[in-house]
Every structure is written in C-alpha cells, then in structure tokens.
Write a protein that holds these residues in place. Sequence first.
Motif, PDB file in Angstrom:
ATOM      1  N   VAL A  45       0.839  -1.199   0.000  1.00 49.17           N
ATOM      2  CA  VAL A  45       0.000   0.000   0.000  1.00 49.17           C
ATOM      3  C   VAL A  45       0.876   1.252   0.000  1.00 49.17           C
ATOM      4  O   VAL A  45       0.644   2.197  -0.770  1.00 49.17           O
ATOM      5  CB  VAL A  45      -0.940   0.013   1.225  1.00 49.17           C
ATOM      6  CG1 VAL A  45      -1.606   1.386   1.397  1.00 49.17           C
ATOM      7  CG2 VAL A  45      -2.001  -1.066   1.093  1.00 49.17           C
ATOM      8  N   TYR A  46       1.901   1.250   0.845  1.00 44.43           N
ATOM      9  CA  TYR A  46       2.790   2.416   0.888  1.00 44.43           C
ATOM     10  C   TYR A  46       3.563   2.573  -0.416  1.00 44.43           C
ATOM     11  O   TYR A  46       3.793   3.697  -0.877  1.00 44.43           O
ATOM     12  CB  TYR A  46       3.768   2.311   2.065  1.00 44.43           C
ATOM     13  CG  TYR A  46       4.536   3.582   2.270  1.00 44.43           C
ATOM     14  CD1 TYR A  46       3.954   4.659   2.936  1.00 44.43           C
ATOM     15  CD2 TYR A  46       5.828   3.735   1.760  1.00 44.43           C
ATOM     16  CE1 TYR A  46       4.647   5.855   3.095  1.00 44.43           C
ATOM     17  CE2 TYR A  46       6.519   4.925   1.917  1.00 44.43           C
ATOM     18  CZ  TYR A  46       5.922   5.983   2.579  1.00 44.43           C
ATOM     19  OH  TYR A  46       6.605   7.168   2.731  1.00 44.43           O
ATOM     20  N   ALA A  47       3.957   1.459  -1.029  1.00 35.88           N
ATOM     21  CA  ALA A  47       4.672   1.522  -2.307  1.00 35.88           C
ATOM     22  C   ALA A  47       3.814   2.181  -3.379  1.00 35.88           C
ATOM     23  O   ALA A  47       4.298   3.009  -4.165  1.00 35.88           O
ATOM     24  CB  ALA A  47       5.091   0.113  -2.751  1.00 35.88           C
ATOM     25  N   VAL A  48       2.532   1.823  -3.419  1.00 40.94           N
ATOM     26  CA  VAL A  48       1.625   2.442  -4.389  1.00 40.94           C
ATOM     27  C   VAL A  48       1.500   3.940  -4.109  1.00 40.94           C
ATOM     28  O   VAL A  48       1.516   4.772  -5.024  1.00 40.94           O
ATOM     29  CB  VAL A  48       0.239   1.772  -4.353  1.00 40.94           C
ATOM     30  CG1 VAL A  48      -0.731   2.491  -5.282  1.00 40.94           C
ATOM     31  CG2 VAL A  48       0.349   0.304  -4.756  1.00 40.94           C
ATOM     32  N   GLY A  49       1.395   4.294  -2.832  1.00 39.23           N
ATOM     33  CA  GLY A  49       1.316   5.709  -2.472  1.00 39.23           C
ATOM     34  C   GLY A  49       2.568   6.474  -2.869  1.00 39.23           C
ATOM     35  O   GLY A  49       2.494   7.612  -3.349  1.00 39.23           O
ATOM     36  N   LEU A  54      10.478   4.589  -7.535  1.00 40.59           N
ATOM     37  CA  LEU A  54      11.096   4.313  -8.830  1.00 40.59           C
ATOM     38  C   LEU A  54      10.027   4.078  -9.897  1.00 40.59           C
ATOM     39  O   LEU A  54      10.106   4.625 -11.002  1.00 40.59           O
ATOM     40  CB  LEU A  54      12.007   3.088  -8.719  1.00 40.59           C
ATOM     41  CG  LEU A  54      12.648   2.588 -10.014  1.00 40.59           C
ATOM     42  CD1 LEU A  54      13.564   3.658 -10.607  1.00 40.59           C
ATOM     43  CD2 LEU A  54      13.426   1.306  -9.768  1.00 40.59           C
ATOM     44  N   LEU A  55       9.005   3.304  -9.566  1.00 39.03           N
ATOM     45  CA  LEU A  55       7.926   3.055 -10.513  1.00 39.03           C
ATOM     46  C   LEU A  55       7.156   4.335 -10.843  1.00 39.03           C
ATOM     47  O   LEU A  55       6.592   4.467 -11.931  1.00 39.03           O
ATOM     48  CB  LEU A  55       6.960   2.008  -9.956  1.00 39.03           C
ATOM     49  CG  LEU A  55       7.506   0.580  -9.837  1.00 39.03           C
ATOM     50  CD1 LEU A  55       6.494  -0.319  -9.141  1.00 39.03           C
ATOM     51  CD2 LEU A  55       7.863   0.025 -11.213  1.00 39.03           C
ATOM     52  N   GLY A  56       7.156   5.268  -9.893  1.00 34.27           N
ATOM     53  CA  GLY A  56       6.434   6.513 -10.104  1.00 34.27           C
ATOM     54  C   GLY A  56       7.206   7.557 -10.879  1.00 34.27           C
ATOM     55  O   GLY A  56       6.685   8.650 -11.133  1.00 34.27           O
ATOM     56  N   SER A  57       8.435   7.256 -11.277  1.00 37.24           N
ATOM     57  CA  SER A  57       9.229   8.230 -12.037  1.00 37.24           C
ATOM     58  C   SER A  57       9.120   7.935 -13.531  1.00 37.24           C
ATOM     59  O   SER A  57       8.056   8.098 -14.119  1.00 37.24           O
ATOM     60  CB  SER A  57      10.681   8.225 -11.539  1.00 37.24           C
ATOM     61  OG  SER A  57      11.248   6.934 -11.616  1.00 37.24           O
ATOM     62  N   ARG A 114       2.714   9.540  -5.511  1.00 34.46           N
ATOM     63  CA  ARG A 114       3.269  10.819  -5.060  1.00 34.46           C
ATOM     64  C   ARG A 114       4.349  11.308  -6.029  1.00 34.46           C
ATOM     65  O   ARG A 114       4.410  12.499  -6.356  1.00 34.46           O
ATOM     66  CB  ARG A 114       3.876  10.677  -3.660  1.00 34.46           C
ATOM     67  CG  ARG A 114       4.512  11.968  -3.158  1.00 34.46           C
ATOM     68  CD  ARG A 114       5.221  11.815  -1.839  1.00 34.46           C
ATOM     69  NE  ARG A 114       5.795  13.080  -1.398  1.00 34.46           N
ATOM     70  CZ  ARG A 114       6.478  13.251  -0.270  1.00 34.46           C
ATOM     71  NH1 ARG A 114       6.669  12.239   0.540  1.00 34.46           N
ATOM     72  NH2 ARG A 114       6.966  14.428   0.043  1.00 34.46           N
ATOM     73  N   ALA A 115       5.197  10.387  -6.485  1.00 38.38           N
ATOM     74  CA  ALA A 115       6.244  10.765  -7.435  1.00 38.38           C
ATOM     75  C   ALA A 115       5.666  11.083  -8.813  1.00 38.38           C
ATOM     76  O   ALA A 115       6.150  11.974  -9.516  1.00 38.38           O
ATOM     77  CB  ALA A 115       7.276   9.639  -7.550  1.00 38.38           C
ATOM     78  N   GLY A 116       4.607  10.364  -9.190  1.00 39.65           N
ATOM     79  CA  GLY A 116       4.070  10.527 -10.535  1.00 39.65           C
ATOM     80  C   GLY A 116       3.201  11.739 -10.727  1.00 39.65           C
ATOM     81  O   GLY A 116       3.203  12.358 -11.804  1.00 39.65           O
ATOM     82  N   SER A 119      11.320  17.679  -3.540  1.00 32.13           N
ATOM     83  CA  SER A 119      11.033  18.852  -4.368  1.00 32.13           C
ATOM     84  C   SER A 119      11.512  18.609  -5.798  1.00 32.13           C
ATOM     85  O   SER A 119      10.834  18.957  -6.765  1.00 32.13           O
ATOM     86  CB  SER A 119      11.714  20.092  -3.791  1.00 32.13           C
ATOM     87  OG  SER A 119      11.187  20.422  -2.521  1.00 32.13           O
ATOM     88  N   CYS A 120      12.672  17.984  -5.915  1.00 37.98           N
ATOM     89  CA  CYS A 120      13.187  17.634  -7.241  1.00 37.98           C
ATOM     90  C   CYS A 120      12.246  16.659  -7.937  1.00 37.98           C
ATOM     91  O   CYS A 120      11.881  16.835  -9.098  1.00 37.98           O
ATOM     92  CB  CYS A 120      14.583  17.027  -7.101  1.00 37.98           C
ATOM     93  SG  CYS A 120      15.227  16.275  -8.607  1.00 37.98           S
ATOM     94  N   LEU A 121      11.814  15.647  -7.199  1.00 41.43           N
ATOM     95  CA  LEU A 121      11.012  14.588  -7.804  1.00 41.43           C
ATOM     96  C   LEU A 121       9.617  15.065  -8.180  1.00 41.43           C
ATOM     97  O   LEU A 121       9.098  14.730  -9.246  1.00 41.43           O
ATOM     98  CB  LEU A 121      10.916  13.408  -6.828  1.00 41.43           C
ATOM     99  CG  LEU A 121      10.500  12.063  -7.414  1.00 41.43           C
ATOM    100  CD1 LEU A 121      11.514  11.594  -8.453  1.00 41.43           C
ATOM    101  CD2 LEU A 121      10.366  11.033  -6.309  1.00 41.43           C
ATOM    102  N   SER A 122       8.996  15.854  -7.299  1.00 37.58           N
ATOM    103  CA  SER A 122       7.593  16.197  -7.510  1.00 37.58           C
ATOM    104  C   SER A 122       7.377  17.539  -8.209  1.00 37.58           C
ATOM    105  O   SER A 122       6.265  17.819  -8.648  1.00 37.58           O
ATOM    106  CB  SER A 122       6.850  16.211  -6.163  1.00 37.58           C
ATOM    107  OG  SER A 122       7.384  17.195  -5.301  1.00 37.58           O
ATOM    108  N   VAL A 123       8.423  18.365  -8.327  1.00 37.08           N
ATOM    109  CA  VAL A 123       8.213  19.700  -8.900  1.00 37.08           C
ATOM    110  C   VAL A 123       9.150  19.996 -10.066  1.00 37.08           C
ATOM    111  O   VAL A 123       8.702  20.192 -11.197  1.00 37.08           O
ATOM    112  CB  VAL A 123       8.355  20.797  -7.811  1.00 37.08           C
ATOM    113  CG1 VAL A 123       8.169  22.178  -8.442  1.00 37.08           C
ATOM    114  CG2 VAL A 123       7.342  20.593  -6.699  1.00 37.08           C
ATOM    115  N   PHE A 124      10.455  20.040  -9.826  1.00 37.24           N
ATOM    116  CA  PHE A 124      11.315  20.631 -10.856  1.00 37.24           C
ATOM    117  C   PHE A 124      12.223  19.652 -11.591  1.00 37.24           C
ATOM    118  O   PHE A 124      12.817  20.014 -12.611  1.00 37.24           O
ATOM    119  CB  PHE A 124      12.174  21.757 -10.257  1.00 37.24           C
ATOM    120  CG  PHE A 124      13.258  21.299  -9.306  1.00 37.24           C
ATOM    121  CD1 PHE A 124      14.488  20.880  -9.774  1.00 37.24           C
ATOM    122  CD2 PHE A 124      13.048  21.307  -7.931  1.00 37.24           C
ATOM    123  CE1 PHE A 124      15.495  20.473  -8.904  1.00 37.24           C
ATOM    124  CE2 PHE A 124      14.042  20.907  -7.050  1.00 37.24           C
ATOM    125  CZ  PHE A 124      15.263  20.484  -7.539  1.00 37.24           C
TER     126      PHE A 124
END
Length: 419
Positions: free
Chosen positions: A18-22, A149-152, A26-28, A235-240
């Motif tokens: 569940v946390y992995a999916v979250g 990683l899956l969310g990138s 979050r990253a995606g 911030s790097c992953l989710s924004v810029f």
Amino acid sequence: MKKIPLSTLLLFFFAAVVYAVGAATRAGVPGMVYDRIRESLHITATQTSGISSAGVFGCMAFLGISGILTDRFGWRRVILAGIVLQVFGEWLLYTFTQLPVIYAGAFLNGGGRTIGYLTLLKFLDMEFDRKYFSVLIGVFYIFSYGGTLLGSSPFASLAADYPWQTILRWCNHLTTACGVAVAACLLCSARAARNAAGVRKREPFPWSQMLVQLKKPQCVGVFYCAATGIVIYWSCLSVFGKKYLSDVCGAEAGAIGVMNTLVMIEMIFAGSVSFLFGNRRKVFQAAGCALLALGCAVLFSGTFLPVGSALHAARAGFLLLGAGYGFTCIHISACREFVPAAFSASAIAFVNFCANILIIVLSQVAGSIFDRFKAADSLLAAPPAFRLILAICLILAVPAAVAAFFLRDSRGRNISAEL
C-alpha cells in the motif's frame, strides 16, 4: 531475534505494498505529468504545484498526531486508518476535475501515506531487536523507493499512452485490495495483538520530556541534516526534476529513473553496510549531505550550458542527489538514537513535519517562479527559473553539509541521556 507470527509478517507485506503504491503516485502526480495536468485541467503552474503542496500539507498535518498516536497505542491500532485515508484521497484525485476537490484528495492521500510510513517503521522498531533497525529499514525501503522508482520514468512512460486519471484508478484498485488483506490479517492476529510489544498503556504522553530532548543542539543538527535531504529530493522529484530535463536539456525523464534506482539501492543496503561497520552513522551522514550540496551545485551550473552539455550536467547532478539522499536511511536511524526509545515514531514524525513545511514552501515558490519566467506562448520555463530554485536548495544543503561534520556518532546506541 524473537519469532514473528506469520499473520503479522503478511500484514506488514500488504501494508508495505500500500505504501509503495502511495509512493509511486506521489512521485508521478504531478511531477511526471506536470504539463499534462496543466493542459487537462486548464490551470497554471502555481495551481499545479498546489497539488503537490496539498499532499505534502496532508503529510505535515497528520505527522502532528500520527507519530504520537503510534507511540502511545502501537502500530496495529492506527495502520488501517491510514489505508482508508489513502484510498479515499486518491479516489478524489482521479474522479473530480474541480481543483479544491483535487487538493482535498491530495491532502487526505498524503495523510494516509504518513500514517502508513510511521506505523511500518514502528513495526520494525518494536517487533525486532533494536540493534538491527538500520538493516531492517532496508526491507521497508524496498517497497518505499521501489514504489518511488515506478512513479518516475515508468509512470511517465505509461502516461504517454493512458490518461493520468486512469493510472491512478488502477493504483487505487490495488491499494484497496491490499487494504482488505491488511484488515483480514488484523482479524487473524487479534488475539496476539492484545499482548503485542507495540501496544502501550494509555498514559498521558510525556510532552515535556520530548520537548526538552528536541531542543538540544545535537538533536537539532541531526534532524536538520535528515530533513534537508527529504526537502531537496522530494522537491526535485515532484516539482522541478522532470521539468529541468525537458526545459533545460530537451530530454525525457530517464535521468530521474536512474537517480531513483540509485536511491533505492542505497536505501536498501546502506543500513546493512552501516551495521557491518559497527553501526557507524556519522561518516554516512556527512557524505550524504556533501553529495546533496554538490548535486545542487552541478545542476545549477548546468543551467548556463548549451543543451548537450546541460544534459550531461543533469545526469551527473541527479546521480549526486540520488547518492546523497540514499543515506537518509542512516539519518532516520540516527534520529531515533538521539531521543528516548518511547519517542521513536514521534521523532521521525517531527523530522518529516519540518521537512514537509519546507517542501510546501519550495513547491509554491517554484510554481510562482515557473509562471514568472515562462517562455512566450509556451509552458517551458527559462533557465533563470531553475537557477533561483537550485540556489534555494543550495542555501539549505550547504549548512547541512557543514553541520554533519559536528554530529556525534551514535553507533547504534541510544545516546539521548548523554546529550
């Protein structure tokens, strides 16, 4: 090491999925589909960054209570609430198009992830010998950063063929199925849970003792070093991050995926390496902070280079950020060793609470900067936008690199009484 019931191990597995999916979502969202969200919802960059900020604000708001509740009542009694919040919040995210509802969904989803994060770390802290924590946290990070990683880049690739709302719907179906499995495991282990080590008596929480500990300079230092990495990486992953690659380098998100692979490897194995070297912490903490500062500096310099050279700088910079942030597992292990054992979840919650405040600020500042330095008739941001954002990151990272060299090495011991 004491024997753990199978139902408890299965419960941990399903809760970790569940946390992995979250972590993946979050990253995606919005990071990997930033401009796609802007186009589909007809919103500005600042409003798009608000989705990330709402999720972080949800994390921050629930950190204020979930750490204390987990310390006081045990991980079993609060874990299911986190899953319910995560499912409901994500459902709001992909079902509605009204921005306030989407923000509410991100907020609740972030709160659910926070409860899951703290309860799973409390599980490792309470169900096993505490000296193995830095090794066992690697097991948790298989799920945590495997999801990230899956969310990138994989998420970005999937989003090229499917709407981002559809991807979130699939993720939420998986989360719901695992949540049902967690509930079943809780029912099966109800009798054992009555005597579980993680369940504490309902006594008043010792606020004064915790606050006295948190004010000590060494605690402030170790918490700041841990929080800085969280702020810069997320911030790097989710924004810029992806936007830097596309706008400055004219490249896809592959470098982000490589960075996350490195983070995942370090998160899984760095704790074991620390354990093999006598549970040493300081050398890893100092190296991590220095690499973060260097990564920000390399990315900053890349904004002055032509496209081809900028891509090389980006790849190097993201690798350095990944290498630096990968030692966060050591930072977290050290944080819990600077406070009494009864405060372990609360200490980790406090670090993340402070980090999330800065993530929200940086996300919104970044959105405003992107709007201010937007290229004419385009969603692209000009290089000065990234220089300003990375300058802020450097202002955070350089003091952390200096502070890390003055920390005490806890070496796996609880040194709260010695500070």
